[in-house]
Enzyme design. Structure first.
Site, short mmCIF file in Angstrom:
data_model
loop_
_atom_site.label_atom_id
_atom_site.label_comp_id
_atom_site.label_asym_id
_atom_site.label_seq_id
_atom_site.Cartn_x
_atom_site.Cartn_y
_atom_site.Cartn_z
N SER A 43 0.47 -1.67 -0.11
CA SER A 43 0.73 0.20 0.32
C SER A 43 0.89 1.19 0.15
CB SER A 43 -0.82 0.16 1.45
OG SER A 43 -1.91 0.05 0.99
N ASP A 89 -1.70 6.29 -3.75
CA ASP A 89 -1.17 5.50 -2.92
C ASP A 89 -1.07 4.18 -4.08
OD1 ASP A 89 -3.51 4.14 -2.29
OD2 ASP A 89 -3.60 3.49 -0.24
N ASP A 126 -1.42 1.51 -4.13
CA ASP A 126 -1.92 0.22 -4.81
C ASP A 126 -3.56 1.04 -4.55
OD1 ASP A 126 -3.18 0.44 -2.15
OD2 ASP A 126 -3.76 -1.11 -1.44
N ASP A 132 -6.17 2.22 -3.37
CA ASP A 132 -7.08 2.00 -2.37
C ASP A 132 -7.50 3.74 -2.12
OD1 ASP A 132 -5.70 2.15 -1.06
OD2 ASP A 132 -6.27 0.15 0.60
#
Length: 454
Positions: free
Chosen positions: A97, A240, A242, A244
């Site tokens: 992440s 970020d 990933d 999300d």
């Protein structure tokens, strides 16, 4: 739990998070999945340099316990969750992440597309620690196949779920900074198909993250702020690693606090009688919105897993939870999908631009200042010493104390929260007040207390 923190398992790749360890995590997860009738598992990954290596290890571990593997490649975590929900199969996502480039991690997702609940994670962890893997004979091992369509399906689902006409009519110019992460492969196309003019920075997939660190905090977004001002963009969007999460920059190139953006989205969504869910570090901005809307707020420990669990509980009780999340850019719209999704969140924010500028939206939720500090520790012994000092200091203060997650001291006009990170060897300090000096005073005071104890 000893292994799974607030957001899965994370560590420095090839040191703490080795291929062998990831293979064992996959064997444990696959054993639990297979025991509940799920003998097919989806694999996804972000752009980190070690993600392909670790996905290969995970694929081998899953196959060794009889699970067939569907490899959907590099995708945002919410896209992997969407695929898992659509196909009704569990998933394993290799991502760290927002963590620095040297980190990587593993996140486990259920066949409903939602991060595994604590009870199931505890089953996986038990098998991992006791090495009770349901390995199969050589002729029963699983097979691996690659699927390329998941990216397009994810984008199409978002396009169908937002007000495309409203966004297109607003003629928005979006400056997009995916931060070299998985959002590189999805967000530029999404916003172009929404009718936005799109300019980009840090939009090449690169696991070294040369343009900026993966965490979209204000200090990492100088390139995006510059791009907004030089292109006369209406909104800057940063993800970020990933994708999300989504953090915004207004049309003047000024950072919009994540808490202010969350409050603005909540104000547009909440109705009287609704419930929203956030973590114990929730800003007073959201509290103000909740009170104004006639809604209510539930607080949880920090971490999306805790928020998702509380949403599920409230929904089962018949409560309406149209929006939830945290002020770090991780927002959930449960009626769309019970997962954080940076691209969907950003599209919903673009809907708000039909009526006002980004700076006007943010101004409605100004008046508070947030300050954050970190204190690193070397080992578990030092960590425990710091936690003891935090508890002693907090209980000596003559003010309201919330121990939902760490120690939150509420002074009425301000508050400070101190807690250990669930993913890094760091003690995090959060403070909020009407004035910057007061918030900084609280954060620096607590930081000094901790540094004096090291």
């Amino acid at each position: 739990m000893k292994v799974f923190g607030s957001s899965g398992v994370r560590g420095v790749a090839n040191e703490e998070l080795t291929p062998e360890f990831v293979g064992r995590i996959a064997m444990a997860a696959g054993s639990v999945f297979a025991a509940t009738g799920n003998e097919r598992v989806v694999l996804g990954r972000d752009t980190r340099t070690t993600s392909e290596l670790l996905v290969d290890s995970a694929a081998g571990g899953l196959a060794s316990v009889g699970c067939d593997v569907t490899d959907i490649g590099v995708l945002p975590t919410p896209a992997v969750q969407a695929y898992a929900e659509r196909e009704e199969v569990p998933a394993l996502m290799v991502t760290a992440s927002h963590n620095p480039p040297e980190y990587n991690g593993v996140k486990l997702i259920g066949a409903n597309g939602i991060e595994l609940v604590r009870d199931t994670l505890e089953q996986v962890e038990d098998r991992l620690l006791t090495e009770r893997f349901a390995t199969v004979q050589w002729d029963q091992t699983g097979h691996r196949r690659r699927v390329e369509s998941a990216r397009h399906s994810y984008i199409d689902e978002i396009l169908a779920a937002v007000d495309r006409d409203r966004i297109a009519d607003a003629e928005v110019t979006v400056a997009l900074d995916p931060g070299h992460g998985a959002g590189v492969l999805t967000s530029p196309r999404l916003f172009r198909e929404l009718g936005c003019s799109v300019v980009t920075v840090n939009a090449q997939a690169d696991g070294h993250f040369p343009g900026r660190d993966p965490e979209p905090v204000e200090t990492n977004l100088a390139d995006l702020r510059r791009l907004v001002t030089t292109t006369d963009a209406d909104l800057g969007i940063a993800h970020d690693g990933d994708a999300d999460r989504a953090i915004f920059v207004d049309e003047r190139g000024e950072h919009i606090e994540g808490d202010a953006a969350f409050a603005a989205l909540a104000a547009a969504e909440l109705e009287p009688g609704d419930v929203t869910v956030s973590a114990v570090n929730v800003s007073q901005r959201l509290v103000d919105v909740v009170e104004a809307c006639g809604a209510s707020l539930e607080r949880t420990p920090i971490g999306s897993t805790n928020i998702v669990t509380q949403i599920q509980k409230l929904t089962a009780e018949g409560e309406s939870v149209p929006i939830a999340g945290e002020g770090n850019g991780g927002v959930l719209f449960p009626e769309y999908r019970l997962s954080r999704d940076g691209a969907y969140t950003a599209a919903r924010f673009c809907e708000l631009l039909a009526d006002r500028t980004a700076s006007e939206i943010a101004l409605d939720h100004a008046g508070y200042v947030n300050v954050r500090r970190n204190v690193s520790y070397e080992d578990d012994v030092e960590r425990e010493r710091l936690l003891d000092v935090i508890e002693e200091t907090a209980r000596e203060e003559n003010t309201d104390l919330d121990t939902t997650d760490g120690y939150r001291l509420d002074y009425g006009d301000s508050w400070v929260l101190v807690r250990p990170s669930g993913t890094e060897p760091i003690i995090r300090i959060y403070a909020e007040a009407y004035e910057h000096d007061r918030a900084a005073e609280l954060a620096d005071w607590m930081r000094t207390v901790l540094l004096d104890a090291i």
